[in-house]
Every structure is written in C-alpha cells, then in structure tokens.
Design a protein around this motif. Sequence first.
Motif, mmCIF file in Angstrom:
data_model
loop_
_atom_site.group_PDB
_atom_site.id
_atom_site.type_symbol
_atom_site.label_atom_id
_atom_site.label_comp_id
_atom_site.label_asym_id
_atom_site.label_seq_id
_atom_site.Cartn_x
_atom_site.Cartn_y
_atom_site.Cartn_z
ATOM 1 N N LEU A 426 39.745 27.530 34.374
ATOM 2 C CA LEU A 426 39.802 26.288 33.604
ATOM 3 C C LEU A 426 39.167 25.130 34.372
ATOM 4 C CD1 LEU A 426 43.396 26.489 32.069
ATOM 5 C CD2 LEU A 426 41.212 26.855 30.905
ATOM 6 N N MET A 427 39.390 25.059 35.684
ATOM 7 C CA MET A 427 38.804 23.983 36.475
ATOM 8 C C MET A 427 37.284 24.101 36.520
ATOM 9 S SD MET A 427 41.320 22.109 37.270
ATOM 10 C CE MET A 427 40.455 21.011 38.374
ATOM 11 N N ILE A 428 36.777 25.315 36.661
ATOM 12 C CA ILE A 428 35.327 25.500 36.683
ATOM 13 C C ILE A 428 34.732 25.180 35.316
ATOM 14 C CG2 ILE A 428 33.503 27.221 36.952
ATOM 15 C CD1 ILE A 428 35.224 28.571 39.064
ATOM 16 N N ALA A 429 35.388 25.636 34.247
ATOM 17 C CA ALA A 429 34.892 25.335 32.900
ATOM 18 C C ALA A 429 34.912 23.837 32.638
ATOM 19 C CB ALA A 429 35.746 26.073 31.868
ATOM 20 N N ASN A 430 35.938 23.148 33.105
ATOM 21 C CA ASN A 430 35.992 21.698 32.922
ATOM 22 C C ASN A 430 34.884 20.992 33.694
ATOM 23 O OD1 ASN A 430 37.529 19.159 32.110
ATOM 24 N ND2 ASN A 430 37.576 18.984 34.339
ATOM 25 N N ALA A 431 34.564 21.518 34.868
ATOM 26 C CA ALA A 431 33.487 20.910 35.648
ATOM 27 C C ALA A 431 32.144 21.017 34.930
ATOM 28 C CB ALA A 431 33.403 21.578 37.026
ATOM 29 N N TRP A 432 31.920 22.135 34.237
ATOM 30 C CA TRP A 432 30.658 22.326 33.504
ATOM 31 C C TRP A 432 30.755 21.847 32.054
ATOM 32 C CZ3 TRP A 432 26.261 23.613 35.918
ATOM 33 C CH2 TRP A 432 26.357 24.190 37.181
ATOM 34 N N GLU A 433 31.875 21.166 31.711
ATOM 35 C CA GLU A 433 32.094 20.626 30.361
ATOM 36 C C GLU A 433 32.029 21.727 29.304
ATOM 37 O OE1 GLU A 433 29.409 17.404 29.712
ATOM 38 O OE2 GLU A 433 30.449 16.056 31.107
ATOM 39 N N ILE A 434 32.673 22.843 29.602
ATOM 40 C CA ILE A 434 32.764 23.956 28.661
ATOM 41 C C ILE A 434 34.184 23.988 28.118
ATOM 42 C CG2 ILE A 434 32.592 26.460 28.376
ATOM 43 C CD1 ILE A 434 30.655 26.501 30.728
ATOM 44 N N ASP A 435 34.323 23.846 26.820
ATOM 45 C CA ASP A 435 35.632 23.894 26.175
ATOM 46 C C ASP A 435 35.924 25.346 25.794
ATOM 47 O OD1 ASP A 435 37.967 23.539 24.835
ATOM 48 O OD2 ASP A 435 37.282 21.886 23.579
ATOM 49 N N LEU A 436 36.741 26.005 26.608
ATOM 50 C CA LEU A 436 37.021 27.416 26.361
ATOM 51 C C LEU A 436 37.763 27.630 25.056
ATOM 52 C CD1 LEU A 436 38.038 28.626 29.941
ATOM 53 C CD2 LEU A 436 35.854 28.897 28.776
ATOM 54 N N ARG A 437 38.516 26.636 24.608
ATOM 55 C CA ARG A 437 39.222 26.792 23.334
ATOM 56 C C ARG A 437 38.245 26.887 22.180
ATOM 57 N NH1 ARG A 437 43.046 21.685 23.742
ATOM 58 N NH2 ARG A 437 41.009 20.869 24.383
ATOM 59 N N ASN A 438 37.195 26.054 22.228
ATOM 60 C CA ASN A 438 36.194 26.132 21.172
ATOM 61 C C ASN A 438 35.398 27.425 21.251
ATOM 62 O OD1 ASN A 438 36.999 23.629 20.285
ATOM 63 N ND2 ASN A 438 35.392 22.522 21.392
ATOM 64 N N VAL A 439 35.109 27.848 22.493
ATOM 65 C CA VAL A 439 34.364 29.098 22.644
ATOM 66 C C VAL A 439 35.195 30.272 22.155
ATOM 67 C CG1 VAL A 439 33.278 30.640 24.310
ATOM 68 C CG2 VAL A 439 33.016 28.175 24.549
ATOM 69 N N ALA A 440 36.493 30.294 22.519
ATOM 70 C CA ALA A 440 37.354 31.394 22.096
ATOM 71 C C ALA A 440 37.597 31.362 20.598
ATOM 72 C CB ALA A 440 38.691 31.321 22.842
ATOM 73 N N GLY A 441 37.576 30.155 20.015
ATOM 74 C CA GLY A 441 37.806 30.053 18.585
ATOM 75 C C GLY A 441 36.585 30.354 17.749
ATOM 76 N N ALA A 442 35.440 30.571 18.403
ATOM 77 C CA ALA A 442 34.234 30.844 17.626
ATOM 78 C C ALA A 442 34.358 32.122 16.835
ATOM 79 C CB ALA A 442 33.022 30.906 18.568
ATOM 80 N N GLY A 443 34.987 33.119 17.416
ATOM 81 C CA GLY A 443 35.267 34.361 16.693
ATOM 82 C C GLY A 443 34.059 35.254 16.558
ATOM 83 N N THR A 444 32.971 34.765 15.995
ATOM 84 C CA THR A 444 31.810 35.605 15.758
ATOM 85 C C THR A 444 30.922 35.714 16.986
ATOM 86 O OG1 THR A 444 30.610 33.685 14.887
ATOM 87 C CG2 THR A 444 31.816 35.055 13.308
ATOM 88 N N GLU A 445 31.018 34.747 17.906
ATOM 89 C CA GLU A 445 30.186 34.775 19.087
ATOM 90 C C GLU A 445 30.734 35.786 20.084
ATOM 91 O OE1 GLU A 445 27.411 33.187 19.374
ATOM 92 O OE2 GLU A 445 27.575 32.070 17.498
ATOM 93 N N SER A 446 29.807 36.465 20.761
ATOM 94 C CA SER A 446 30.232 37.479 21.726
ATOM 95 C C SER A 446 30.995 36.857 22.887
ATOM 96 C CB SER A 446 29.004 38.234 22.255
ATOM 97 O OG SER A 446 28.092 37.324 22.872
ATOM 98 N N GLY A 447 30.546 35.642 23.342
ATOM 99 C CA GLY A 447 31.260 34.989 24.435
ATOM 100 C C GLY A 447 32.672 34.626 24.048
ATOM 101 N N GLY A 448 32.835 34.087 22.844
ATOM 102 C CA GLY A 448 34.180 33.754 22.384
ATOM 103 C C GLY A 448 35.063 34.969 22.250
ATOM 104 N N ALA A 449 34.490 36.083 21.773
ATOM 105 C CA ALA A 449 35.265 37.313 21.626
ATOM 106 C C ALA A 449 35.726 37.838 22.980
ATOM 107 C CB ALA A 449 34.436 38.374 20.898
ATOM 108 N N VAL A 450 34.843 37.776 23.977
ATOM 109 C CA VAL A 450 35.216 38.249 25.312
ATOM 110 C C VAL A 450 36.324 37.378 25.894
ATOM 111 C CG1 VAL A 450 34.392 38.539 27.679
ATOM 112 C CG2 VAL A 450 32.975 39.290 25.765
#
Length: 747
Positions: A426-450
Amino acid sequence: MIRLFSRVAALLLALSLCAPVLAQTADTGSETVAAPSVPEDLTPEMVDGLVARLSDDQVRALLLDRLDAVAAERAEVVTENEGLIARIGAIGTALLANWTAALAAVPTLFAKLGESFANFGSTFGGSGLLRLFGLTALILAVGYAAERLAVYLTRDWHTRAKPADDSDLRGALRFLFRRLCREVLGLIVFWVVLRVVGRQILSAQEIAYAAPFVFYLILLPRLGAAISRFILAPKQPSIRLVSIDDHWASYLHRNQIGLFFLIGFTLWILGFNALNGVPPGEMRLGFWLNTSIHVYIGIIAWTARDGLRDMMRGRDPDRTEWDEKVAYSYPYFALVVTALTWLLVETLIGMGNPQTLQLLALKAPHFTTMFWLLMAPAIDTLIRGLVRHLQPPMIGTGPVAERAYKSTKRSYIRIGRVIAGVFVILMIANAWEIDLRNVAGAGTESGGAVIQALMILAFGYILNEVVSLWINRRLAKEQTAAQTQDEEAGEGGGAGGSRLATVLPLLRITAQVAIAVIFTLLALGALGLDITPLLAGAGILGLAIGFGAQKLVSDIVGGIFFLIDDAFRVGEYVDVGGTMGTVEKISIRSMQLRHHRGAVHTIPYGEIQKLTNYSRDWVIMKLKFTVPFDTDPNKVKKIFKKIGAEMIEDPVHKDGFLQPFKSQGVFDFDDVGMIIRGKFMAKPGTQFTIRKEIYNRVKNAFNEAGIDFARREVRVAIPGLEDAESLSDEQKAAAAGGAAASQQQQG
C-alpha cells in the motif's frame, strides 16, 4: 443515399483543403474556436446546412478534432498490435537513449552549473546575496534557539524514561521513543519558527530559495539522524533495539545521515537549477546524482554486510532455517533492490512520459519504493522481536507445551508478515499514486483480477493462521492439563486427554482444508475462471468415492460416531478386540495404538466391534499377597491400613489416590498359604506408580513384623524320624526320590 455520401465527402474535402492554412496559423495566437458538434446520423439536409454555416475558424477547429481522433485511433491500434518483444525493445531503446543523453551532456555539466549560480547571483546582486545569506543565518539562529528551548523544557521526558537495567526492553523502548519525540518536537519547533520569522523578514523570492535549502540540506538530514538514533542507538548497546555491535551501529548511523544528506542535496540542486533557468534535461545532473545515491546504498550494504546479517538474525533463539537464509542474503537483496530501482527510474525517464516525469520530480516515489523494500526484511525482524516479547507465556510445562508455544509464535509471526506485506504494498502504491481499490474494482482488467485474487488469498491465509492459533493454544492448554502416563511403570493405562484434546487436531485439519479450498476457488473466480466445472467435478468425484470406496466411508462414519460417543481420547489405554495400547494418534479413518512395549497398531474405525477403555475416570487396583497359614490376618490388616494412611499423606502420591489402600481380608487358600487381598482406587495413569510403592512398603513392613511370604515347599513325613541318624544310605536315597517325585507332580 448516394447524395448523402457525396455531401459528406465534400465536407471532408473542404476540411482537408484548410489543413495547410491551419498549419501556418497554428502559432499566431488567435483565439480558440470551439469545434461545432457533428451529429452521427447526418441527413442530406443537415449536411447542406452545416456546410453553409461553417466559418473558417470552425472548419479549423473541426479539422483539429478530426486529426486528434485519427491519431488516437492509430495509437491504440499500434499499442494493441505491439508484442512483448516490441515493448521490451522500446524500453531498451528509451533506456539507451537516456544513458546516451546523460553521457553527451557531461562536457556541459559544470558549465551549466556555473550558469545556474551566475543567474542566481545576477538575480539578487551583491547586496541582495548578502541580505539573503545574512537573514537566512539569522533565521536559522533564532530557529535553533527555539529548538534548544523546547528540548530543555522537555528534559524530564528523557530522565524519567531511563531504563532500570540492560534487560528492561520496555524501559529501553520507552526511553528511545521519548528521546525521539523530543528530537522531532525540537525539529518541528525549529521549522515552525523558521517559517513564521522568514515570512516576516524575507520576500517571496527569497523564501523560494531559502526554504528548499533549509528543508533539504538541514531539516531532512537531522530528521534522518533522529530516526537512526532511535533504531541503532550508537554507543548505547544497553538500550539498542536491534542485534548489532557498536562498530556497525556507528557506521550505519553515520552513513544513514550521509544518505539523507545526499538525497536532500539531489532534490535541492535540481530545484535550484530550475529556479535559475537551467532545466534538468539540459545538463542531466539528476542522472548522476540519482546514480550516486544508489551506488552509495550499495556500498553501505556491502561494507556493513556482517552487521546487517546480525541485525536481521535478531535475538530470538527460535530462529528457523528460513530466518537464517533471509539474514544471510539481506545484503545481496539490498544490492538487487537498489540496482533494479535505479534501472526502473532511468527507464521511466527515458520513455519521457510527462506525467511520470512530474511524479518523479515532485514525490520521488522511487526513493519511497526503495526505502520500503529495504525495510521489509527489517520489519520482519521487528515482528519476530515483538512476538518474542509480547507473546503470552507458555501454558503448562513439558514438550507438548513447548511445541505449542513455538507453533503459536510462528503463527503470530506469519500473521504479522502478511499484514506487513500488505502495508508495504500500500505504501509503494501510494507513492506511485496507484489506487489499488480502483484497480481491484476494475474486474475486467487482468491487473485488477490479479490484485483481487491476491487479496482473497491473503485474507484466507490470515484466517487460516488465526484458526490454527486458537486451536493450538486450546490444544496446549488441554494437553498440558492432563496427567501424563508413568513411563517408568510402563504398563499402559495412562490417563487420556480431554475430549477437546482429541477432537481439536481433527478440527484443525478440517478447518485448514476447508479454508484452503474455499479461498482457492474464490481466487480462481476472481481471476475470471469459471469454477462451476470444478464444483461439478468435485461432486462427481465425491460420488465416485462414495460408491467405489464404501469401506473408507464406513471407516469415516464409524470414527465420527466413536468421537460423538466419546469412546476414547488421545492418551487413554484401550483394548480393541484383543489389541491393547495407548491411543497415540487419531485420523479421519483410523486410530493408532501404542503398546507399552513399543509396537504401534493402526486400526480402522470400521473394524472396531468392541472397545474397552481402561483409562476413563478412575481405576481400581487389587493386589494379592500370599502368607503362611499361621499368619494373623488382623495383623496384616493393620499393616495395610497404616501403609494406606501414610501414602495418602505422602505429597508425592496423595494426588493420585481417590480411595486409600486397605485390606479386603482373606481372599482364598491354596496349597502354599492364605491369599490376602488389598485394593485402592486411583486416577488413571498413576496406578502403576502407586502399586510399585505399595509393594515396596508391604515388603518392608512384613520384614519388620516378622511375617514371611509363603513359598512353595515339599514336606516328607518319615515315621521314626527321631532315628534318622541310623538310616542307611539306601533309605535316605529313597526319601529324596519321593520328594522329587512329589515336586514334579506339584509343578
């Protein structure tokens, strides 16, 4: 329809003819005209009206929109058609271009630096520079005085928290934490006073130069020094939290301050050059400074590798082989992390994405990433140290309690590792301004699914460890509370554990398998796999097992009912169809009996027709003693009663008795003498030790009372025995032969 197509073609042709005009007037500074909206379902009349109404500016705007749309479509097509090799080639090309540009800018590096400082001097002039330096020095002096005053007023925090002795971990932690709070409070006061005073006496332009200098070159290194003193406590081994000697603690402390200073200098000089009209891309100073930071970290990790390994091992005596491997490889891990982080940053810079470049310049996420990756093994050591000191004390004594204690400790450590891993991500994702909740909620994207699958597996793992933790502690409590079997007596019949001690191991295995299956299926579903065939296949497999393995099902069902009936427990001595032994282990389909001579019998539940339990609740032992016919039974009864009274008061044996040892009178007669029986009631598992002690005491009491134990003997009655001296040798031989024959008949 043909007329409609012709009108649309005419419109596009008019737009294309206006393109050269647009190219020539793009930078004239004319006002931007919004492009008219073009409906998708054009009719001939609409086309005519649109052509008639369009002005030159509107045509220009419409053409720009059209060209942007075509370019975006082509970029998407190119991106979709790019293969993995093409992308790797593009990344390599960008990286090579970045390195080439950095090398090409070396001859102009110092010249550009001189230009930057010359611009700085010309901006303020001689008197302006003297004013800036003088006021900055004055503000620093005022801020430092305020800081020292704050530290002086909080001096009691330091003295009250001093630990009582070297082994007082809580006191050492309290002392170091209060010292850190004092130092951080002083720095906060220092910075606040600087800002307040600086805004009063400095201009906005002077603040733009002075504030970064103070923050990056003074405040940041001092903050790093405070954190380093908290962790390493140089020259204070009695309160040091990590396992490292004075030499390496001082070395790491000095170089950590130097590293913070180098990072601060890098951020300051790049901003300084930008303020003075020298963009970073012209001199590529950032490349060399960033490289020097990573090289510096590598040198520290390699030079202090022995100290870092000691620090990673920690002081926990229950280290595993995995902990030793992590400690040994940590310096190499640090080298790999710093090298890969440097490579990543230079690749991103070479690719030239404006948003990425802005993020790297403003937040330096690569430094944050490198920090948390390097801290991850240290956090693991911290977790092991906290678990060692904060874990509840061991329940009971003995090897069972020790195994349960270590198992519980490993569970706490594994839970802490998962939580720490999630925190680092979470700290690394926050540093790169990556919202893991949005990525995980994408559903259809492979990154979100992983990410969804990993989150599910992490939650399942924590749940599994929590269940194991609870069961292990309850199991340790139940097992250590039970009486242990007397190994020296060695005839079985020991007391069993509680009902929970028997059921909990099966419950643990069942819960672990259930959690693993459920969360694995959920993770596969999150990855987009259809788990319906897996569920159907599991149902068919279960049906096949039901038909093809009826004996196995019979064993499992039989075991369930035996456990429901509480027919046996682990540690109890049972007889199963003539096979006797202590219940050592139970599984889903069978039980294992350990005979007191060492043999292990495995018996499926389905084959058990009758089970006799010798260790449930209480045991009555009846002892037989054969004495001569002329012995007084009342005298023996008094001896037994005295022995029973003495043993019931004996601290070694009294806890094993439920009823004292006493005489049951004359039980029987045989050819040798009278059989007198005694009995006592004891707790299962203690009867053999008590029986052995009773035998010893009865023998000693009989010797003191002049009572002999009856033994088998043959008496020959010879008439005229008073004339035995006159018997001939033939008569003596005949008497001896008769006695021998009688002895053989009795045998």
